[in-house]
Scaffold this motif. Structure first.
Motif, PDB file in Angstrom:
ATOM      1  N   GLU A 154       1.245  -1.401   0.088  1.00 41.89           N
ATOM      2  CA  GLU A 154      -0.188   0.160   0.005  1.00 41.89           C
ATOM      3  C   GLU A 154       1.074   1.369  -0.062  1.00 41.89           C
ATOM      4  O   GLU A 154       0.545   2.031  -1.020  1.00 41.89           O
ATOM      5  CB  GLU A 154      -0.996  -0.002   0.940  1.00 41.89           C
ATOM      6  N   GLU A 211       0.925   3.989  -3.038  1.00 45.18           N
ATOM      7  CA  GLU A 211       0.410   5.027  -2.962  1.00 45.18           C
ATOM      8  C   GLU A 211       1.355   6.634  -2.859  1.00 45.18           C
ATOM      9  O   GLU A 211       1.107   7.867  -3.845  1.00 45.18           O
ATOM     10  CB  GLU A 211      -0.361   5.263  -1.348  1.00 45.18           C
ATOM     11  N   ARG A 267       1.912   7.132  -7.016  1.00 49.42           N
ATOM     12  CA  ARG A 267       0.384   7.716  -7.191  1.00 49.42           C
ATOM     13  C   ARG A 267       0.295   9.070  -7.126  1.00 49.42           C
ATOM     14  O   ARG A 267      -0.160   9.983  -7.729  1.00 49.42           O
ATOM     15  CB  ARG A 267      -1.182   6.979  -6.625  1.00 49.42           C
ATOM     16  N   TYR A 287      -3.502   3.241 -11.560  1.00 52.51           N
ATOM     17  CA  TYR A 287      -3.175   4.083 -10.668  1.00 52.51           C
ATOM     18  C   TYR A 287      -4.182   5.124  -9.812  1.00 52.51           C
ATOM     19  O   TYR A 287      -3.659   6.553  -9.694  1.00 52.51           O
ATOM     20  CB  TYR A 287      -1.332   4.811 -10.222  1.00 52.51           C
ATOM     21  N   ARG A 345      -7.518   5.646  -5.285  1.00 52.54           N
ATOM     22  CA  ARG A 345      -6.585   5.053  -3.946  1.00 52.54           C
ATOM     23  C   ARG A 345      -6.150   3.869  -3.926  1.00 52.54           C
ATOM     24  O   ARG A 345      -7.044   2.417  -4.620  1.00 52.54           O
ATOM     25  CB  ARG A 345      -6.983   5.221  -2.969  1.00 52.54           C
TER      26      ARG A 345
END
Length: 478
Positions: free
Chosen positions: A161, A165, A168, A194, A197
């Protein structure tokens, strides 16, 4: 955080009614609660929490959340969202429908606390005992009892994660700063991978599938960084904060060589995962700068411990603030920082010293006349206490030399001092505005006191000690 054990909560009637209506045939979380009950009582975790401090979230409930998190392959953020918004999870934990849950960082702190106190196998052992009592395990069968496997899977999901993130965020920042440039660099798969979320979808199941996903993200990140740092690229793109964070994160999480991109694992992870902290420690070591120490009162408490930690005297939060980390002692990275060999060498060679007045001015002692520093080095808390003493002394002196009552003294406001006036004899006259309270209407009436220079200087010093953002009156901080 301190532990205040509470009995295992019964499932509220409203939660039972809504959960049964939504899941008529039941579901995994509800069956776990119905068949296994509450896995662990809070008292089992008493050794992992201090006696003083604010109340912690129930460790028994956090243990249940950890089991559901592993069973469903959720990250910490997704698990916290499930506690907040899913009826079946509220049923398993015995929560009211309107219960807001907790912040996702509580789960990582809970795992760190279990590991630090050797309780990482407690939850899994209790789960195996409960399943055995129900006859769901064959006698003599082989069952995995290594809880590090559970922790490793959850840690991998959180890392996935994190990298997703981070990439992204960099793409979104570049889309705002240089949309035309990004359209030339981006590949079509990026918009699908991406566009939302990372915590809005479930990660693939299976170690191999997760490895492929992490490597794909790593290759995408290196492709983007290579484009940003190309010779013909816009130089200012490298200065975007999200791009700099991406570059640091990829150094920490990935390794690239002739064979391609590799996902760092185990000992291949950089210690501490805080490059800024490593740089700070090396600078302190080169300058022979001591580590910041805790206040004198905490020193006394540490001295009474039978087996104190080698870093018990370290003011971790003050050290963390130098690199922008406000609560380093509560951070997941603190246990990695304590493992840094540079920190251990600093503690052994230089030691711990208060951060304030380390090079205090030398004055003669009142009894022997021997020149000594006016104070020992002070920690943050020591400085606050000393400032309180000085502020109280200023107010006492003002009250004694001006004839003010305490009620009138309390009405002195920051910035009330007027410029000294020259008297016909060549002297100076000081005036101190306040309010007369006694025998006056509610709130008093404005008035001025003619005071001597010492009182004016004392009020001026009190003004410098009072937090102007928190109070307007000089006596408010006392």
């Amino acid at each position: 955080m301190s532990l205040r054990p509470v009995p295992v909560p019964c499932i509220p009637e409203a939660t039972v009614r809504v959960a049964r209506a939504a899941f008529r045939k039941g579901c995994l979380a509800m069956r776990i609660r119905d068949e296994l009950g509450s896995l662990c009582e809070d008292e089992l975790f008493a050794s992992a929490f201090p006696r003083r401090g604010g109340p912690a979230w129930s460790p028994g409930q956090l243990a249940m959340v950890s089991v559901l998190q592993f069973a469903e392959g959720l990250t910490d953020r997704q698990a916290a969202d499930a506690v907040r918004g899913r009826i079946d999870v509220k049923y398993a934990l015995g929560l009211e429908l309107e219960d807001p849950g907790f912040d996702f960082s509580v789960l990582s702190e809970f795992r760190d606390r279990l590991i630090a106190h050797g309780l990482e196998e407690l939850v899994l052992n209790r789960l195996l005992e409960r399943v055995g009592e129900l006859g769901l395990l064959r006698a003599g069968g082989r069952q995995r009892t290594d809880s590090t496997h559970v922790l490793a899977v959850v840690r991998t999901l959180n890392r996935m994660e994190f990298v997703g993130e981070t990439l992204r965020a960099a793409l979104e920042a570049l889309a705002v700063a240089a949309p035309a440039w990004l359209r030339q660099v981006a590949v079509p798969e990026w918009f699908e991978r991406y566009g939302k979320r990372i915590d809005s979808f479930r990660f693939p199941k299976g170690a191999d599938a997760r490895q492929r996903w992490a490597l794909a993200v790593g290759r995408d990140g290196f492709t983007l960084l290579q484009a940003v740092y190309a010779q013909d690229a816009l130089v200012w793109l490298r200065e975007i904060e999200a791009v700099q964070v991406l570059r640091t994160a990829w150094v920490q999480q990935y390794h690239r060589d002739e064979e391609g991109v590799r996902w760092r694992e185990g000992k291949d992870l950089p210690p501490g995962r805080l490059p800024a902290m490593q740089n700070l420690l090396m600078e302190m070591q080169a300058a022979k700068e001591p580590l910041p120490a805790i206040c004198a009162q905490k020193m006394v408490a540490v001295a009474g411990q039978t087996d104190p930690s080698p870093f018990a005297h370290l003011a971790a939060n003050r050290l963390g603030r130098r690199i922008g980390v406000m609560e380093l002692s509560r951070s997941w990275a603190f246990r990695h920082v304590k493992a840094d060999p540079v920190l251990r060498e600093l503690a052994q060679d230089v030691g711990f010293v208060g951060a304030w007045a380390r090079h205090a001015a030398v004055i003669p002692r009142a009894d022997t006349g021997k020149p000594v520093p006016w104070t020992e080095p002070l920690a943050d808390e020591d400085v606050e206490v000393m400032a309180g003493y000085v502020l109280t002394a200023c107010l006492v002196l003002t009250c004694a030399l001006s004839g003010m009552r305490t009620s009138e003294l309390a009405e002195i406001e920051v910035g009330c001092r007027s410029r000294a006036r020259t008297t016909p004899g060549g002297g100076a006259q000081f005036r101190l505005p306040s309010r007369v309270i006694k025998w006056k209407p509610f709130g008093g009436v404005p008035d001025e006191w003619v005071v001597i220079e010492e009182v004016d200087r004392a009020v001026g010093l009190a003004e410098r000690l009072v937090d102007r953002a928190a109070a307007r009156r000089c006596s408010a901080a006392s």
